[in-house]
Design an enzyme around this catalytic site. Structure first.
Site, PDB file in Angstrom:
ATOM      1  N   LYS A  51      10.400  -9.719   0.882  1.00  0.00           N
ATOM      2  CA  LYS A  51      10.725  -9.066   2.120  1.00  0.00           C
ATOM      3  C   LYS A  51       9.361  -8.429   2.397  1.00  0.00           C
ATOM      4  O   LYS A  51       8.518  -7.507   2.193  1.00  0.00           O
ATOM      5  CB  LYS A  51      11.570  -7.827   1.841  1.00  0.00           C
ATOM      6  CG  LYS A  51      12.007  -6.563   2.570  1.00  0.00           C
ATOM      7  CD  LYS A  51      11.562  -6.840   4.031  1.00  0.00           C
ATOM      8  CE  LYS A  51      11.387  -5.359   4.640  1.00  0.00           C
ATOM      9  NZ  LYS A  51      10.113  -5.310   5.319  1.00  0.00           N
ATOM     10  N   GLU A 110       1.726  -0.351  -5.579  1.00  0.00           N
ATOM     11  CA  GLU A 110       0.181  -0.354  -4.957  1.00  0.00           C
ATOM     12  C   GLU A 110       0.300   0.545  -3.852  1.00  0.00           C
ATOM     13  O   GLU A 110       0.770   0.152  -2.672  1.00  0.00           O
ATOM     14  CB  GLU A 110      -0.334  -1.462  -4.649  1.00  0.00           C
ATOM     15  CG  GLU A 110      -0.530  -2.579  -5.591  1.00  0.00           C
ATOM     16  CD  GLU A 110      -1.619  -2.557  -6.522  1.00  0.00           C
ATOM     17  OE1 GLU A 110      -2.423  -1.498  -6.284  1.00  0.00           O
ATOM     18  OE2 GLU A 110      -1.637  -3.155  -7.441  1.00  0.00           O
ATOM     19  N   CYS A 121      -5.921  -0.512   1.910  1.00  0.00           N
ATOM     20  CA  CYS A 121      -5.663   0.692   1.101  1.00  0.00           C
ATOM     21  C   CYS A 121      -6.849   1.038  -0.116  1.00  0.00           C
ATOM     22  O   CYS A 121      -6.893   2.185  -0.107  1.00  0.00           O
ATOM     23  CB  CYS A 121      -4.357   0.350   0.075  1.00  0.00           C
ATOM     24  SG  CYS A 121      -4.542  -1.241  -0.695  1.00  0.00           S
ATOM     25  N   GLU A 162      -5.458   9.789   3.983  1.00  0.00           N
ATOM     26  CA  GLU A 162      -6.083   8.347   4.188  1.00  0.00           C
ATOM     27  C   GLU A 162      -5.949   8.048   5.605  1.00  0.00           C
ATOM     28  O   GLU A 162      -4.910   8.220   6.387  1.00  0.00           O
ATOM     29  CB  GLU A 162      -4.666   7.554   3.518  1.00  0.00           C
ATOM     30  CG  GLU A 162      -5.537   6.110   3.478  1.00  0.00           C
ATOM     31  CD  GLU A 162      -4.468   5.102   2.784  1.00  0.00           C
ATOM     32  OE1 GLU A 162      -3.145   5.388   2.729  1.00  0.00           O
ATOM     33  OE2 GLU A 162      -4.626   4.156   2.069  1.00  0.00           O
TER      34      GLU A 162
HETATM   35  P1  ADP Z   1       2.893   1.101   5.885  1.00  0.00           P
HETATM   36  O1  ADP Z   1       2.559   2.422   6.100  1.00  0.00           O
HETATM   37  O2  ADP Z   1       1.999   0.311   5.073  1.00  0.00           O
HETATM   38  O3  ADP Z   1       3.787   0.606   6.885  1.00  0.00           O
HETATM   39  P2  ADP Z   1       5.694   1.316   4.428  1.00  0.00           P
HETATM   40  O4  ADP Z   1       5.607   1.729   3.073  1.00  0.00           O
HETATM   41  O5  ADP Z   1       6.274   1.763   5.584  1.00  0.00           O
HETATM   42  O6  ADP Z   1       3.962   1.389   4.559  1.00  0.00           O
HETATM   43  O7  ADP Z   1       6.050  -0.343   4.464  1.00  0.00           O
HETATM   44  C1  ADP Z   1       5.473  -1.133   3.458  1.00  0.00           C
HETATM   45  C2  ADP Z   1       6.253  -2.106   3.115  1.00  0.00           C
HETATM   46  O8  ADP Z   1       7.735  -1.569   2.718  1.00  0.00           O
HETATM   47  C3  ADP Z   1       7.011  -2.766   4.360  1.00  0.00           C
HETATM   48  O9  ADP Z   1       7.395  -4.216   3.994  1.00  0.00           O
HETATM   49  C4  ADP Z   1       8.139  -2.172   4.904  1.00  0.00           C
HETATM   50  O10 ADP Z   1       8.956  -2.902   5.633  1.00  0.00           O
HETATM   51  C5  ADP Z   1       8.686  -1.813   3.506  1.00  0.00           C
HETATM   52  N1  ADP Z   1       9.736  -0.566   3.488  1.00  0.00           N
HETATM   53  C6  ADP Z   1       9.612   0.539   4.337  1.00  0.00           C
HETATM   54  N2  ADP Z   1      10.532   1.290   4.046  1.00  0.00           N
HETATM   55  C7  ADP Z   1      11.080   0.854   2.865  1.00  0.00           C
HETATM   56  C8  ADP Z   1      12.302   1.464   1.958  1.00  0.00           C
HETATM   57  N3  ADP Z   1      12.931   2.451   2.286  1.00  0.00           N
HETATM   58  N4  ADP Z   1      12.664   0.588   1.160  1.00  0.00           N
HETATM   59  C9  ADP Z   1      12.047  -0.651   0.778  1.00  0.00           C
HETATM   60  N5  ADP Z   1      10.932  -1.068   1.554  1.00  0.00           N
HETATM   61  C10 ADP Z   1      10.696  -0.466   2.612  1.00  0.00           C
END
Ligand code: ADP
Length: 474
Positions: A168, A243, A277, A378
């Site tokens: 995903k 990570e 990161c 960050e």
């Molecule tokens: P960033 O701040 O880098 O956008 P996120 O943690 O929001 O970090 O997103 C990182 C990944 O996790 C993306 O692929 C995002 O679509 C996915 N993501 C965001 N929310 C969820 C969730 N509740 N469950 C699983 N995956 C998620």
């Protein structure tokens, strides 16, 4: 989406659009998948698991080596697509694509080196065997800042270990993942071994967490979402690799070579517009060197070329989106309000052709103090805050005083100090007199709230393997 070897749209026909952060234009769209498609993808991966895990390691490895070849053959179009959806300069996108291929090739080789152990028995006729077996179906959730390497660094390790996967990718940058899956398809990979689902993150995340067939989640993203995943994984005690965020210090000790430290600081801090990161968050310079350091740093940062990533010579692209840019601007405003000086930058770039993008001027801040948010949070943008220090003991304590623990960097010519600081710094990775960290053979990852588990090297493969102990009695 690519599920069970078939390319498909979402059940509802809904899509999500991908916008170029440099000019606000539409790059493309991907299906908005949800629970139904996620369950389909997990089923496909589950069905493919016996065949895939039953292949010899050498056979699995050969698909990965072919994937690396396909990626290298398409490096230009893949890098261009990456730049269009993510914003980074084409030169950096090309480096990223090459690194993505390297991960796949490396794990293609490493697949053959999964081993076990035979231990001495406790009775004359007892034999103890320790074997490693793939965990099963693994879900891989990747972020937008490195849309190619984050996919192969996870997926190649998982596939090499014998797992089947559901990927995903981040909704800001799913097209690179689609392209990578098209290249993986060209290797003749059996259907269902790798699956791609795009769409609503929280719904897909929930469906993955609730599905008993998913035995492992490998996630790269924010600490906030990482913590949610820890909670939601508890119900089925799923294995997790995370990570997460960081707050990487760069310490320039009093005996450091200033030129070298400045060059490395700019290279790391402003890579990918500061959206890394393990990127340096704050620079701590010994008071004896700080003036010279700031002068050289400001000169270099002032000359960085900001623009469209696809134009030759561009060194800094846009921040990923408006929310990201606003966070950067807010942190700089907070620092200035508390007494920081802006030596260059410190503003949005909205003139001329940059008007429709989310650009922020490469920035250097001096007179930075610990009460400013830039030192605690960050930044994830092109801002280099510089703190002057005098006491080495104190600075080591200070930089360790963070909930994060991903990467730390320092410069010194004193071998004694190099070992002392490397061992004292509470971070998963430490780079001394340089900044290079992400390479296929080394264990990338953090401690504390920066995550758990490692990616890269044999360490990265362990994350996708279970240990089984067989007590054999003759
Ligand atoms: P960033 O701040 O880098 O956008 P996120 O943690 O929001 O970090 O997103 C990182 C990944 O996790 C993306 O692929 C995002 O679509 C996915 N993501 C965001 N929310 C969820 C969730 N509740 N469950 C699983 N995956 C998620």
């Amino acid at each position: 989406m690519w599920i069970g070897g078939q390319w498909m749209d979402s059940e509802t026909g809904e899509t999500i659009t991908v916008i170029n952060p440099a000019n606000g234009e539409l790059v493309g769209s991907v299906p908005k998948g949800g629970r139904t498609e996620t369950e389909q993808a997990v089923r496909a991966a589950e069905q493919a698991f016996p065949v895939w895990s039953g292949l010899t390691a050498a056979d699995r490895g050969s698909y990965l080596k072919k994937w690396a070849e396909e990626i290298r053959r398409e490096r230009e179009p893949l890098a261009r697509l990456l730049t269009f959806e993510q914003g980074k300069p084409l030169s950096e996108a090309l480096e990223e694509v090459d690194a993505a291929a390297d991960f796949s090739e490396w794990y293609g080789e490493e697949a053959k080196r999964v081993t076990g152990e035979i231990l001495a028995g406790s009775k004359p006729k007892q034999r103890i065997l320790v074997i490693r077996q793939p965990v099963g179906v693994a879900a891989l959730i990747t972020p937008w800042n490195y849309p190619a390497t984050m996919v192969t660094r996870k997926m190649a390790a998982a596939l090499a270990a014998g797992c089947t996967v559901v990927l995903k990718p981040a909704s800001q940058t799913p097209l690179t993942a689609v392209f990578l899956m098209q290249l993986l398809e060209k290797t003749g990979l059996p259907p269902g071994v790798a699956n791609l689902v795009t769409g609503a993150a929280s719904e897909i995340g929930r469906a993955l967490m609730e599905n008993r067939s998913v035995r492992k989640i490998s996630f790269t993203g924010s600490t906030e979402v990482g913590k949610q995943l820890i909670q939601s994984s508890a119900g089925q005690v799923k294995r997790l690799s995370l990570e997460l965020g960081g707050n990487a210090p760069l310490i320039v000790f009093s005996d450091a070579e200033v030129d070298r430290a400045v060059k490395a600081a700019v290279g790391n801090k402003f890579e990918n517009c500061g959206q890394m990161c393990n990127g340096i968050n704050v620079i701590y310079v010994h008071e004896r060197l700080v003036e010279e350091f700031l002068q050289q740093l400001t000169e270099r940062v002032r000359s960085l070329r900001v623009g469209f990533g696809w134009e030759p010579g561009t060194q800094i692209g846009p921040v990923i989106d408006e929310a990201g840019r606003e966070k950067v601007a807010e942190l700089v405003r907070d620092a200035v309000m508390r007494g920081a000086r802006v030596l260059t930058g410190g503003r949005l770039l909205t003139d001329g052709q940059l008007a429709n993008g989310t650009f922020y001027a490469p920035t250097v801040l001096s007179d930075v103090t610990y009460d400013m948010r830039v030192t605690q949070e960050e930044i994830f943008g092109p801002v280099a805050p510089v703190v002057s220090f005098s006491d080495e003991e104190e600075i080591l304590k200070r930089v360790n005083d963070t909930p994060y623990g991903l990467a730390a960097y320092f410069f010194t010519r004193d071998i004694q100090k190099a070992f002392m600081a490397a061992e004292r710094l509470e971070f998963g990775m430490v780079a001394v007199n340089g900044t290079s960290l992400s390479v296929p053979q080394a264990p990338f990852g953090g401690i504390k709230e920066s995550g758990q588990g490692r990616e890269g090297g044999h360490y990265g493969m362990e994350e996708f393997l279970n240990i089984k102990y067989i007590s054999m009695n003759l």
